[in-house]
Write a protein that holds these residues in place. Structure first.
Motif, PDB file in Angstrom:
ATOM      1  N   ARG A  90       3.713   6.431  -1.509  1.00  0.00           N
ATOM      2  CA  ARG A  90       2.051   7.120  -1.313  1.00  0.00           C
ATOM      3  C   ARG A  90       2.237   8.367  -0.385  1.00  0.00           C
ATOM      4  O   ARG A  90       1.335   9.050  -0.199  1.00  0.00           O
ATOM      5  N   ALA A  91       3.231   8.647   0.239  1.00  0.00           N
ATOM      6  CA  ALA A  91       3.502   9.688   1.116  1.00  0.00           C
ATOM      7  C   ALA A  91       3.207  11.175   0.698  1.00  0.00           C
ATOM      8  O   ALA A  91       2.713  11.875   1.407  1.00  0.00           O
ATOM      9  N   GLY A  92       3.192  11.408  -0.550  1.00  0.00           N
ATOM     10  CA  GLY A  92       3.146  12.699  -1.294  1.00  0.00           C
ATOM     11  C   GLY A  92       1.659  12.813  -1.598  1.00  0.00           C
ATOM     12  O   GLY A  92       1.269  13.899  -2.136  1.00  0.00           O
ATOM     13  N   LEU A  93       0.673  11.623  -1.726  1.00  0.00           N
ATOM     14  CA  LEU A  93      -0.710  11.696  -2.268  1.00  0.00           C
ATOM     15  C   LEU A  93      -1.801  12.090  -1.113  1.00  0.00           C
ATOM     16  O   LEU A  93      -2.732  12.076  -1.800  1.00  0.00           O
ATOM     17  N   PHE A  94      -1.281  12.407  -0.244  1.00  0.00           N
ATOM     18  CA  PHE A  94      -2.578  12.603   0.771  1.00  0.00           C
ATOM     19  C   PHE A  94      -2.786  14.122   0.993  1.00  0.00           C
ATOM     20  O   PHE A  94      -2.026  14.888   0.767  1.00  0.00           O
ATOM     21  N   PRO A  95      -3.940  14.371   1.282  1.00  0.00           N
ATOM     22  CA  PRO A  95      -4.490  15.812   1.406  1.00  0.00           C
ATOM     23  C   PRO A  95      -3.849  16.373   2.642  1.00  0.00           C
ATOM     24  O   PRO A  95      -3.847  17.668   2.700  1.00  0.00           O
ATOM     25  N   LYS A 108       7.741  -6.153  -2.024  1.00  0.00           N
ATOM     26  CA  LYS A 108       7.759  -5.449  -0.587  1.00  0.00           C
ATOM     27  C   LYS A 108       9.268  -5.913  -0.306  1.00  0.00           C
ATOM     28  O   LYS A 108       9.818  -5.056   0.516  1.00  0.00           O
ATOM     29  N   GLU A 109       9.631  -7.167  -0.497  1.00  0.00           N
ATOM     30  CA  GLU A 109      11.059  -7.298   0.086  1.00  0.00           C
ATOM     31  C   GLU A 109      11.844  -6.574  -0.812  1.00  0.00           C
ATOM     32  O   GLU A 109      13.241  -6.276  -0.073  1.00  0.00           O
ATOM     33  N   ALA A 110      11.855  -6.185  -1.977  1.00  0.00           N
ATOM     34  CA  ALA A 110      12.752  -5.315  -2.626  1.00  0.00           C
ATOM     35  C   ALA A 110      12.822  -3.874  -2.103  1.00  0.00           C
ATOM     36  O   ALA A 110      13.857  -3.487  -2.010  1.00  0.00           O
ATOM     37  N   TRP A 111      11.752  -3.429  -1.807  1.00  0.00           N
ATOM     38  CA  TRP A 111      11.675  -2.240  -1.158  1.00  0.00           C
ATOM     39  C   TRP A 111      12.337  -2.226   0.074  1.00  0.00           C
ATOM     40  O   TRP A 111      13.168  -1.202   0.513  1.00  0.00           O
ATOM     41  N   LEU A 112      11.986  -3.102   0.903  1.00  0.00           N
ATOM     42  CA  LEU A 112      12.713  -3.173   2.260  1.00  0.00           C
ATOM     43  C   LEU A 112      14.206  -3.397   2.254  1.00  0.00           C
ATOM     44  O   LEU A 112      14.831  -2.578   2.559  1.00  0.00           O
ATOM     45  N   PHE A 170       0.848  -1.196  -0.106  1.00  0.00           N
ATOM     46  CA  PHE A 170       0.101  -0.130  -0.127  1.00  0.00           C
ATOM     47  C   PHE A 170       0.827   1.373   0.186  1.00  0.00           C
ATOM     48  O   PHE A 170       0.633   2.255  -0.745  1.00  0.00           O
ATOM     49  N   TRP A 171       1.814   1.300   0.793  1.00  0.00           N
ATOM     50  CA  TRP A 171       2.707   2.446   0.976  1.00  0.00           C
ATOM     51  C   TRP A 171       4.019   2.304   0.020  1.00  0.00           C
ATOM     52  O   TRP A 171       4.354   3.472  -0.338  1.00  0.00           O
ATOM     53  N   GLU A 172       4.228   1.246  -0.448  1.00  0.00           N
ATOM     54  CA  GLU A 172       5.687   1.061  -1.118  1.00  0.00           C
ATOM     55  C   GLU A 172       5.479   1.301  -2.801  1.00  0.00           C
ATOM     56  O   GLU A 172       6.687   1.290  -3.238  1.00  0.00           O
ATOM     57  N   ILE A 173       4.475   1.082  -2.934  1.00  0.00           N
ATOM     58  CA  ILE A 173       4.324   1.208  -4.592  1.00  0.00           C
ATOM     59  C   ILE A 173       3.340   2.491  -5.136  1.00  0.00           C
ATOM     60  O   ILE A 173       2.267   2.158  -4.502  1.00  0.00           O
ATOM     61  N   ASP A 174       3.748   3.236  -5.877  1.00  0.00           N
ATOM     62  CA  ASP A 174       2.684   4.159  -6.362  1.00  0.00           C
ATOM     63  C   ASP A 174       1.443   3.536  -7.071  1.00  0.00           C
ATOM     64  O   ASP A 174       1.679   2.650  -7.893  1.00  0.00           O
ATOM     65  N   PRO A 175       0.171   4.060  -6.480  1.00  0.00           N
ATOM     66  CA  PRO A 175      -0.988   3.313  -6.940  1.00  0.00           C
ATOM     67  C   PRO A 175      -1.075   3.520  -8.478  1.00  0.00           C
ATOM     68  O   PRO A 175      -1.701   2.560  -9.086  1.00  0.00           O
ATOM     69  N   ALA A 176      -0.687   4.633  -8.963  1.00  0.00           N
ATOM     70  CA  ALA A 176      -0.467   4.557 -10.658  1.00  0.00           C
ATOM     71  C   ALA A 176       0.253   3.550 -11.195  1.00  0.00           C
ATOM     72  O   ALA A 176      -0.221   3.065 -12.140  1.00  0.00           O
ATOM     73  N   VAL A 177       1.430   3.515 -10.615  1.00  0.00           N
ATOM     74  CA  VAL A 177       2.319   2.342 -11.242  1.00  0.00           C
ATOM     75  C   VAL A 177       1.676   0.946 -11.069  1.00  0.00           C
ATOM     76  O   VAL A 177       1.813   0.151 -11.982  1.00  0.00           O
ATOM     77  N   PRO A 190      -9.770   4.939  -3.014  1.00  0.00           N
ATOM     78  CA  PRO A 190      -9.490   3.677  -3.503  1.00  0.00           C
ATOM     79  C   PRO A 190      -7.864   3.347  -3.356  1.00  0.00           C
ATOM     80  O   PRO A 190      -7.030   4.436  -2.962  1.00  0.00           O
ATOM     81  N   ALA A 191      -7.286   1.992  -3.057  1.00  0.00           N
ATOM     82  CA  ALA A 191      -6.200   1.752  -2.839  1.00  0.00           C
ATOM     83  C   ALA A 191      -5.093   1.836  -4.067  1.00  0.00           C
ATOM     84  O   ALA A 191      -3.864   1.579  -4.006  1.00  0.00           O
ATOM     85  N   SER A 192      -5.782   1.920  -5.392  1.00  0.00           N
ATOM     86  CA  SER A 192      -5.017   1.981  -6.379  1.00  0.00           C
ATOM     87  C   SER A 192      -5.851   2.735  -7.692  1.00  0.00           C
ATOM     88  O   SER A 192      -6.813   3.200  -7.420  1.00  0.00           O
ATOM     89  N   GLY A 193      -4.874   3.147  -8.722  1.00  0.00           N
ATOM     90  CA  GLY A 193      -5.397   3.962  -9.650  1.00  0.00           C
ATOM     91  C   GLY A 193      -4.581   5.241 -10.001  1.00  0.00           C
ATOM     92  O   GLY A 193      -3.648   5.444  -9.264  1.00  0.00           O
TER      93      GLY A 193
END
Length: 239
Positions: free
Chosen positions: A84-89, A46-50, A25-32, A149-152
């Motif tokens: 995802r950190a930059g996508l919140f209001p 997830k393992e690649a990101w960690l 949820f946090w590690e992959i850009d939802p658009a990507v 939504p969690a993706s898109g």
């Protein structure tokens, strides 16, 4: 029942709880995630990101174990490493803060102090590393006026402004309700709201030497009171 909390290591990724291992949820850009045809293995992603964060920045997680069973985990990283950190209001995260993305206790340990031990371990780790503050995007679980939504490809702000748009599950089955930390819990452990929002407030915990000192004093006081309560009946009987 004894709980141990240790730092997550590259060799210990299998100690993460099942959902945490595949949650991106946090590690992959939802658009990507929505546009990619190769996004079929969230555990690998997830393992690649960690691995990348640990190699470039250092420890980014704490894992709680109870009798060799995963009881919960906490994950955190510089906000620049969290798509995802930059996508919140209520974005962006303050430049002097590390972002706490995940803090969860597994069943049947949700009614124990596992979550508290995890946040204490996160605070201790980041204080040793000279971090000034921890921030987190909390979630208010009252019925929202519009789903997220969690993706898109839409931004969070656009989605919040589109109440008729139905939620789309992420490739890993993630959602804000499953993958975000409850704002009430964050406030209970000392975080303060620094950017208000009816659904996704951003909260901050200042890290200073007094913070752990106060925790140590409060914990010692609780232990003394508990010991006194246990001894009181014995003293009465011996009078």
């Amino acid at each position: 029942m004894s709980t141990s909390v240790t730092a997550l290591t590259l060799g210990g990724l299998d100690k993460l709880p099942v959902h945490a291992r595949r949650c991106v949820f946090w590690e992959i850009d939802p658009a990507v995630a929505a546009d990619s045809h190769d996004f079929s293995d969230p555990v690998f992603e997830k393992e690649a990101w960690l691995s990348t964060v640990m190699l470039q920045w250092g420890s980014c997680g704490q894992v709680a174990m109870v009798e060799d069973r995963s009881a919960g985990c906490a994950l955190y990283a510089p906000p620049s490493a969290v798509p995802r950190a930059g996508l919140f209001p209520t974005s962006p995260v303050s430049p002097d803060a590390v972002l706490l993305t995940t803090l969860s206790a597994e069943m049947p340990y949700q009614d124990t102090d596992v979550a508290l031990q995890l946040i204490q371990a996160v605070v201790a780790d980041l204080m040793r590393r000279g971090v000034r503050a921890i921030e987190a995007f909390g979630i208010r679980k009252d019925p929202p006026t519009s789903p997220l939504p969690a993706s898109g490809s839409m931004t969070l702000m656009e989605r919040i402004g589109s109440p008729r748009r139905s939620p789309q599950p992420a490739a890993s089955g993630c959602s804000p309700e499953l993958c975000m930390i409850e704002a009430d819990f964050l406030e209970d452990v000392g975080f303060k709201v620094v950017a208000s929002h009816h659904r996704f407030p951003r909260l901050r915990l200042e890290l200073d030497r007094d913070h752990l000192w106060k925790e140590d004093v409060e914990r010692a006081l609780d232990q003394l009171l508990a010991a006194a309560a246990m001894e009181m009946p014995t003293r009465i009987l011996t009078l």
